[in-house]
Design a protein around this motif. Structure first.
Motif, PDB file in Angstrom:
ATOM      1  N   GLY A 186     -21.933  26.313 -34.011  1.00  0.00           N
ATOM      2  CA  GLY A 186     -21.544  26.022 -35.387  1.00  0.00           C
ATOM      3  C   GLY A 186     -22.141  27.018 -36.361  1.00  0.00           C
ATOM      4  O   GLY A 186     -21.465  27.506 -37.275  1.00  0.00           O
ATOM      5  N   ARG A 187     -23.405  27.345 -36.155  1.00  0.00           N
ATOM      6  CA  ARG A 187     -24.059  28.314 -37.032  1.00  0.00           C
ATOM      7  C   ARG A 187     -23.414  29.693 -36.888  1.00  0.00           C
ATOM      8  O   ARG A 187     -23.235  30.410 -37.871  1.00  0.00           O
ATOM      9  N   GLU A 188     -23.046  30.059 -35.647  1.00  0.00           N
ATOM     10  CA  GLU A 188     -22.408  31.358 -35.442  1.00  0.00           C
ATOM     11  C   GLU A 188     -21.050  31.420 -36.136  1.00  0.00           C
ATOM     12  O   GLU A 188     -20.705  32.430 -36.769  1.00  0.00           O
ATOM     13  N   LEU A 189     -20.277  30.341 -36.027  1.00  0.00           N
ATOM     14  CA  LEU A 189     -18.990  30.294 -36.721  1.00  0.00           C
ATOM     15  C   LEU A 189     -19.192  30.430 -38.229  1.00  0.00           C
ATOM     16  O   LEU A 189     -18.500  31.205 -38.900  1.00  0.00           O
ATOM     17  N   ALA A 190     -20.153  29.661 -38.762  1.00  0.00           N
ATOM     18  CA  ALA A 190     -20.393  29.687 -40.202  1.00  0.00           C
ATOM     19  C   ALA A 190     -20.884  31.053 -40.661  1.00  0.00           C
ATOM     20  O   ALA A 190     -20.461  31.560 -41.708  1.00  0.00           O
TER      21      ALA A 190
END
Length: 345
Positions: free
Chosen positions: A100-104
């Motif tokens: 999720g952090r990578e996507l964001a």
């Protein structure tokens, strides 16, 4: 399990739609929403390259995605291009692995970035990635009378809506083509090429409302939206149905008027109330991100309810802490928020 990110391409459109349906089963028309929200966007230059980031397994299975809508906005006397985030979704079993952090992080690297309707959890991630909370959009309600208050109180007490007779529920088919309030006549439009987009103020971020945008977002979808224009040609509002806690409300999904023109806003709100009565709606709901609009809404008998919608931004923007605190930095409406596309579900 090794995960990687990639951009959505036409060969994965059906997989994307299937994944969204899986993680968001309450959406009934995912394919239509994808077409309207993503592919039909007039600011998307290449329809084969929507700005949607996927998180995938080694075999290509989608476990998350993050969408970016190209937008145009006014600030500092010029119109600029940017991105607005939507559908930040990750399967529950993958939410602790950093995907999720990578996507964001990848999404927010597309600047200027705007997140309109961020959840508190997403806001926390965005702030860690360098974004700034630049505003809050509040929701204001006006109810027609004590009967509507009784229905609302009953729903809140019982946790379910009271039975309603069909003739007592709002019906857009009853809305007149024309309405006059406080000396201003508003007429429903089916096309409106004459409309001229303009900034709200050089110091306030306001998103483009070109004639092309109004056609794409509202006029091409008369089954959902009615756009009413003032006879002067410098103001409009968009009405849609808005079910909430057992009530059938008339929502002003979008509106524009001359900056700081209190009389024009008062006339607009009065017209909305007349339409609500004509259509037998229980009341009117309006979203506001500006103190000026807040004040006129309160003076017009509207009351704020519910939690605010968070607005974050990241990029080379002239942040003004005083204007942000005073609710005079960003002008957004429900139409700028991913939430409004739920009408296509």
């Amino acid at each position: 399990m090794t995960l990687s990110t990639r951009w959505l391409t036409p060969d994965c459109f059906q997989d994307y739609i299937a994944f969204t349906q899986q993680i968001y089963p309450q959406r009934r028309h995912v394919a239509e929403r994808f077409r309207v929200q993503v592919l039909d966007n007039p600011f998307l230059h290449d329809k084969t390259r929507p700005v949607v980031l996927l998180a995938c397994t080694e075999t290509g299975g989608i476990v998350g995605h993050y969408g970016l809508s190209p937008v145009r906005f006014h600030l500092g006397g010029s119109q600029q291009e940017g991105f607005s985030g939507f559908d930040f979704l990750v399967l529950p079993e993958h939410r602790q692995g950093g995907v999720g952090r990578e996507l964001a992080a990848t999404a927010l690297s597309h600047e200027p970035y705007f997140g309109i309707g961020a959840t508190p959890v997403a806001e926390h991630i965005y702030l860690k990635l360098g974004a700034t909370t630049v505003g809050h959009m509040h929701r204001f309600f006006w109810l027609r009378g004590p009967v509507q208050l009784l229905y609302l109180a009953g729903e809140m007490a019982l946790g379910r809506a009271w039975p309603r007779q069909p003739e007592s529920v709002g019906d857009r088919a009853r809305l007149p083509v024309q309405v006059t309030a406080q000396g201003v006549t508003w007429t429903r439009q089916t096309r409106w090429p004459e409309w001229q987009d303009a900034a709200w103020s050089p110091q306030v971020i306001s998103f483009s409302r070109s004639a092309q945008f109004l056609t794409y977002r509202f006029l091409e979808h008369p089954q959902h939206y009615h756009l009413y224009a003032a006879a002067s040609g410098d103001a409009y509002f968009v009405a849609r149905r808005y079910p909430w806690r057992g009530l059938a409300l008339l929502c002003l999904a979008d509106y524009r008027l001359p900056p700081q023109d209190g009389a024009a806003l008062d006339a607009l709100l009065a017209a909305a109330k007349r339409l609500a009565r004509a259509g037998r709606f229980d009341g009117v709901v309006v979203y506001s991100s500006l103190h000026f609009v807040d004040a006129r809404l309160r003076a017009g008998g509207f009351r704020r309810m519910g939690q605010p919608t968070i607005v974050v931004a990241k990029g080379d923007l002239p942040l003004d802490a005083a204007r942000i605190a005073a609710r005079d930095y960003v002008f957004v409406t429900l139409a700028d928020c991913d939430q409004d596309f739920a009408i296509f579900d």
